[in-house]
Design a protein around this motif. Structure first.
Motif, PDB file in Angstrom:
ATOM      1  N   MET A   1      49.442  45.075  31.912  1.00 18.87           N
ATOM      2  CA  MET A   1      48.993  44.264  33.037  1.00 18.87           C
ATOM      3  C   MET A   1      49.482  44.938  34.319  1.00 18.87           C
ATOM      4  O   MET A   1      50.589  45.459  34.368  1.00 18.87           O
ATOM      5  CB  MET A   1      49.546  42.849  32.920  1.00 18.87           C
ATOM      6  CG  MET A   1      49.006  41.950  33.988  1.00 18.87           C
ATOM      7  SD  MET A   1      49.374  40.184  33.899  1.00 18.87           S
ATOM      8  CE  MET A   1      49.052  39.778  32.220  1.00 18.87           C
ATOM      9  N   GLU A  33      48.286  30.903  36.629  1.00 18.44           N
ATOM     10  CA  GLU A  33      47.515  32.022  37.177  1.00 18.44           C
ATOM     11  C   GLU A  33      47.650  33.295  36.341  1.00 18.44           C
ATOM     12  O   GLU A  33      47.140  34.345  36.722  1.00 18.44           O
ATOM     13  CB  GLU A  33      47.966  32.319  38.615  1.00 18.44           C
ATOM     14  CG  GLU A  33      47.711  31.189  39.584  1.00 18.44           C
ATOM     15  CD  GLU A  33      46.228  30.988  39.897  1.00 18.44           C
ATOM     16  OE1 GLU A  33      45.407  31.889  39.635  1.00 18.44           O
ATOM     17  OE2 GLU A  33      45.893  29.896  40.404  1.00 18.44           O
ATOM     18  N   GLY A  34      48.364  33.217  35.219  1.00 20.48           N
ATOM     19  CA  GLY A  34      48.550  34.401  34.381  1.00 20.48           C
ATOM     20  C   GLY A  34      49.473  35.426  35.000  1.00 20.48           C
ATOM     21  O   GLY A  34      49.369  36.615  34.745  1.00 20.48           O
ATOM     22  N   GLU A  54      54.060  40.921  37.355  1.00 20.22           N
ATOM     23  CA  GLU A  54      52.914  41.390  36.591  1.00 20.22           C
ATOM     24  C   GLU A  54      51.856  40.312  36.751  1.00 20.22           C
ATOM     25  O   GLU A  54      52.157  39.122  36.605  1.00 20.22           O
ATOM     26  CB  GLU A  54      53.259  41.553  35.122  1.00 20.22           C
ATOM     27  CG  GLU A  54      54.151  42.725  34.844  1.00 20.22           C
ATOM     28  CD  GLU A  54      54.339  42.966  33.346  1.00 20.22           C
ATOM     29  OE1 GLU A  54      54.159  42.018  32.548  1.00 20.22           O
ATOM     30  OE2 GLU A  54      54.657  44.091  32.988  1.00 20.22           O
ATOM     31  N   ALA A  55      50.626  40.724  37.054  1.00 15.76           N
ATOM     32  CA  ALA A  55      49.584  39.734  37.341  1.00 15.76           C
ATOM     33  C   ALA A  55      48.210  40.358  37.157  1.00 15.76           C
ATOM     34  O   ALA A  55      48.054  41.577  37.264  1.00 15.76           O
ATOM     35  CB  ALA A  55      49.733  39.232  38.770  1.00 15.76           C
ATOM     36  N   PRO A  56      47.214  39.516  36.940  1.00 15.76           N
ATOM     37  CA  PRO A  56      45.856  40.045  36.833  1.00 15.76           C
ATOM     38  C   PRO A  56      45.303  40.548  38.170  1.00 15.76           C
ATOM     39  O   PRO A  56      44.416  41.395  38.194  1.00 15.76           O
ATOM     40  CB  PRO A  56      45.042  38.863  36.302  1.00 15.76           C
ATOM     41  CG  PRO A  56      45.844  37.655  36.620  1.00 15.76           C
ATOM     42  CD  PRO A  56      47.278  38.086  36.655  1.00 15.76           C
ATOM     43  N   SER A  57      45.852  40.029  39.290  1.00 15.89           N
ATOM     44  CA  SER A  57      45.356  40.448  40.613  1.00 15.89           C
ATOM     45  C   SER A  57      46.343  40.037  41.696  1.00 15.89           C
ATOM     46  O   SER A  57      47.186  39.152  41.488  1.00 15.89           O
ATOM     47  CB  SER A  57      44.002  39.788  40.909  1.00 15.89           C
ATOM     48  OG  SER A  57      44.173  38.387  41.058  1.00 15.89           O
TER      49      SER A  57
END
Length: 83
Positions: A1, A33-34, A54-57
Motif C-alpha cells: 500500500m 478509510e483504509g 499507509e493509505a489508498p490515497s
C-alpha cells in the motif's frame, strides 16, 4: 500500500500528551478509510507535526485527519523509503 507523509503547521507549543491524543483520534477512525497511521513526530517550537501513514490515497489520509479534527496542510506521497 502507498505511504504518505503529511504535515500540519501552526501547532506551536504542542505537548507529547496532545500529540498522542491527536494520533489516537486518527487511529479511532482510520479503518473507515483504509488508512493506517504508523507514527507521528512534532516540533513544538516550530509548530510542525509530521505523520507517516499507509493509505489508498492522499484524499483518504485527509478525510481521516478532518474527521479527527486536524486537517493536514500538506500531504506528500512517499514512493521510496529504506529502514
Amino acid at each position: 500500500m502507498p505511504q504518505f507523509m503529511d504535515v500540519h503547521h501552526g501547532m506551536n507549543g504542542l505537548t507529547a500528551g496532545q500529540l498522542k491524543e491527536a494520533h489516537e483520534a486518527d487511529l479511532a477512525v482510520e479503518k473507515d478509510e483504509g488508512v493506517h497511521f504508523e507514527r507521528a513526530w512534532a516540533d513544538p517550537a516550530s509548530g510542525e507535526v509530521y505523520c507517516l501513514s499507509e493509505a489508498p490515497s492522499a484524499e483518504a489520509v485527509q478525510r481521516v485527519h478532518e474527521r479527527a479534527g486536524h486537517p493536514a496542510d500538506e500531504i506528500h506521497a512517499v514512493p521510496l523509503s529504506i529502514w
